[in-house]
Design a protein around this motif. Structure first.
Motif, PDB file in Angstrom:
ATOM      1  N   ASN A  62    -101.225 -33.338  45.135  1.00 56.17           N
ATOM      2  CA  ASN A  62    -102.394 -33.391  45.996  1.00 56.17           C
ATOM      3  C   ASN A  62    -102.319 -34.636  46.861  1.00 56.17           C
ATOM      4  O   ASN A  62    -102.216 -35.742  46.362  1.00 56.17           O
ATOM      5  N   THR A  93    -104.657 -35.183  49.278  1.00 57.58           N
ATOM      6  CA  THR A  93    -105.986 -35.387  49.823  1.00 57.58           C
ATOM      7  C   THR A  93    -106.794 -36.290  48.911  1.00 57.58           C
ATOM      8  O   THR A  93    -106.912 -36.031  47.713  1.00 57.58           O
ATOM      9  N   TYR A 143    -109.995 -37.463  47.279  1.00 59.76           N
ATOM     10  CA  TYR A 143    -111.307 -36.882  47.000  1.00 59.76           C
ATOM     11  C   TYR A 143    -112.416 -37.762  47.562  1.00 59.76           C
ATOM     12  O   TYR A 143    -112.401 -38.979  47.406  1.00 59.76           O
ATOM     13  N   THR A 144    -113.361 -37.141  48.225  1.00 53.98           N
ATOM     14  CA  THR A 144    -114.596 -37.815  48.615  1.00 53.98           C
ATOM     15  C   THR A 144    -115.763 -36.999  48.085  1.00 53.98           C
ATOM     16  O   THR A 144    -115.745 -35.762  48.131  1.00 53.98           O
ATOM     17  N   CYS A 145    -116.756 -37.680  47.587  1.00 51.45           N
ATOM     18  CA  CYS A 145    -117.882 -37.014  46.947  1.00 51.45           C
ATOM     19  C   CYS A 145    -118.896 -36.556  47.988  1.00 51.45           C
ATOM     20  O   CYS A 145    -119.324 -37.335  48.839  1.00 51.45           O
ATOM     21  N   VAL A 174    -108.011 -32.704  40.649  1.00 55.72           N
ATOM     22  CA  VAL A 174    -108.665 -33.392  41.766  1.00 55.72           C
ATOM     23  C   VAL A 174    -108.697 -32.513  43.004  1.00 55.72           C
ATOM     24  O   VAL A 174    -109.704 -32.465  43.729  1.00 55.72           O
ATOM     25  N   CYS A 218    -111.509 -30.117  42.583  1.00 55.38           N
ATOM     26  CA  CYS A 218    -112.806 -30.776  42.787  1.00 55.38           C
ATOM     27  C   CYS A 218    -113.040 -31.075  44.261  1.00 55.38           C
ATOM     28  O   CYS A 218    -114.183 -31.016  44.741  1.00 55.38           O
ATOM     29  N   ALA A 219    -111.968 -31.378  44.987  1.00 55.08           N
ATOM     30  CA  ALA A 219    -112.100 -31.633  46.419  1.00 55.08           C
ATOM     31  C   ALA A 219    -112.531 -30.374  47.167  1.00 55.08           C
ATOM     32  O   ALA A 219    -113.283 -30.445  48.144  1.00 55.08           O
ATOM     33  N   ARG A 220    -112.058 -29.219  46.716  1.00 57.03           N
ATOM     34  CA  ARG A 220    -112.481 -27.951  47.320  1.00 57.03           C
ATOM     35  C   ARG A 220    -113.963 -27.683  47.083  1.00 57.03           C
ATOM     36  O   ARG A 220    -114.611 -26.986  47.857  1.00 57.03           O
ATOM     37  N   ASN A 230    -116.407 -30.223  46.398  1.00 56.47           N
ATOM     38  CA  ASN A 230    -116.951 -31.569  46.219  1.00 56.47           C
ATOM     39  C   ASN A 230    -118.457 -31.671  46.383  1.00 56.47           C
ATOM     40  O   ASN A 230    -119.028 -32.746  46.249  1.00 56.47           O
ATOM     41  N   PRO A 264    -114.397 -35.493  40.036  1.00 54.85           N
ATOM     42  CA  PRO A 264    -113.258 -35.613  39.127  1.00 54.85           C
ATOM     43  C   PRO A 264    -113.160 -36.980  38.454  1.00 54.85           C
ATOM     44  O   PRO A 264    -113.346 -38.017  39.082  1.00 54.85           O
TER      45      PRO A 264
END
Length: 308
Positions: free
Chosen positions: A3, A5, A7-9, A92, A95-97, A99, A104
């Motif tokens: 991955n 990318t 992750y941003t919440c 992760v 979870c990014a998909r 978010n 994560p």
């Protein structure tokens, strides 16, 4: 799968009714599971779980449908179990998909020494995990042993919280010798040393800590950086001291958690609603305390992973 990318919440705390701090993803996109197969057979019997290894997309569907967010993780116990975990990168990415509902946490095997520190930094900086999960009994280590202090120092520097299993173990339950899992490593008093020596490290003691609930209550009361998540047990079985203190000294220290897929949220919530806990405390447990621990009240902290 790798991955790339970060992750941003994107969880809108005003749009969710609760934040489940304890959700397991135990299979990756290649079908690899986090634990050896006999653990799943035993835990299915122990927890009477209907759906043992849902995909990350299924988890997101379930939580979105309940207007909840969930903290999702696995456990890296490769040294103790001789079995590599399911992919953190896959976790992760999933979870990014999703978010808007999934957050994560990473995991490293403390027994891999310097490699654990390198991997923790990678997961934090390159993947964007928002915390880390540990299971001292399954991973076979004493968290208070100074051998592992460099790891706690690293996580304190990163500003990321940890969730660490405490108390009774469902994993290995009913197997000969408990599948080699030693309960002593899940005594919450071992985390008291870590909390005292790393005051900037937020520690979430996972589960009601049977048979050490009074110890867990005392630690969470004494240490500003220590919390308790309420996962892994139906609330109808919570120790009396935990229920009694939930409405007073522990009101801002308790976090909603299920242990999904072992315990579905709707089943947990139904049992929790029957407990004699003050109405004004319930929103703290279901969401507000988690918002603080995860730094979601501060948009900058939410992106940087720094608890507010």
């Amino acid at each position: 799968m790798t991955n790339s990318t970060l992750y941003t919440c994107a969880v809108d705390v005003d749009a969710v009714d609760a934040i489940d701090m304890h959700v397991h993803l135990e299979i990756d996109e290649c079908g690899h599971k986090s634990l050896p197969e006999d653990f799943y057979t035993a835990s299915e019997k122990y927890f009477k779980a209907d759906e043992r290894t849902p995909s990350v997309d299924r988890i997101a569907e379930v939580y979105r449908g309940q207007s909840m967010a969930g903290v999702v993780f696995t456990v890296d116990a490769r040294t103790q179990l001789g079995h590599k975990p399911n992919s953190i990168d896959d976790l992760v990415a999933g979870c990014a998909r999703h978010n808007d509902v999934l957050i994560p946490f990473g995991s490293v095997d403390p027994r891999t020494g310097a490699d654990a520190l390198t991997e923790a930094r990678r997961q934090a900086t390159e993947l964007g995990v928002r915390g880390f999960k540990f299971h001292p009994s399954v991973q076979g280590f004493d968290p208070s042993d100074r051998e592992f202090y460099p790891l706690w120092e690293t996580l304190e520097e990163l500003g990321l919280p940890i969730v660490s299993h405490t108390g009774q173990n469902g994993m290995g339950a009913g197997l000969p010798g408990g599948r080699g899992i030693k309960l002593k490593y899940s005594n919450p008093l071992l985390l008291d040393d870590v909390a005292a020596d790393f005051p900037g490290l937020t520690i979430i003691m996972a589960h009601p800590s049977v048979p050490w609930q009074d110890e867990a209550n005392s630690i969470a009361t004494h240490k500003a950086n220590v919390y308790i998540d309420l996962s892994g047990w139906s609330p109808k079985y919570f120790p009396e001291s935990l229920v009694r203190q939930a409405s007073n000294v522990l009101s801002r220290k308790l976090l909603f958690g299920t242990d999904y897929p072992l315990i579905p949220a709707e089943k947990w919530v139904k049992a929790f609603n029957d407990l004699p806990i003050k109405d004004e405390v319930r929103p703290l447990i279901f969401k507000d305390n988690a918002v603080k621990v995860l730094g979601l009240a501060d948009p900058v902290a939410a992106q940087e992973g720094v608890p507010s």
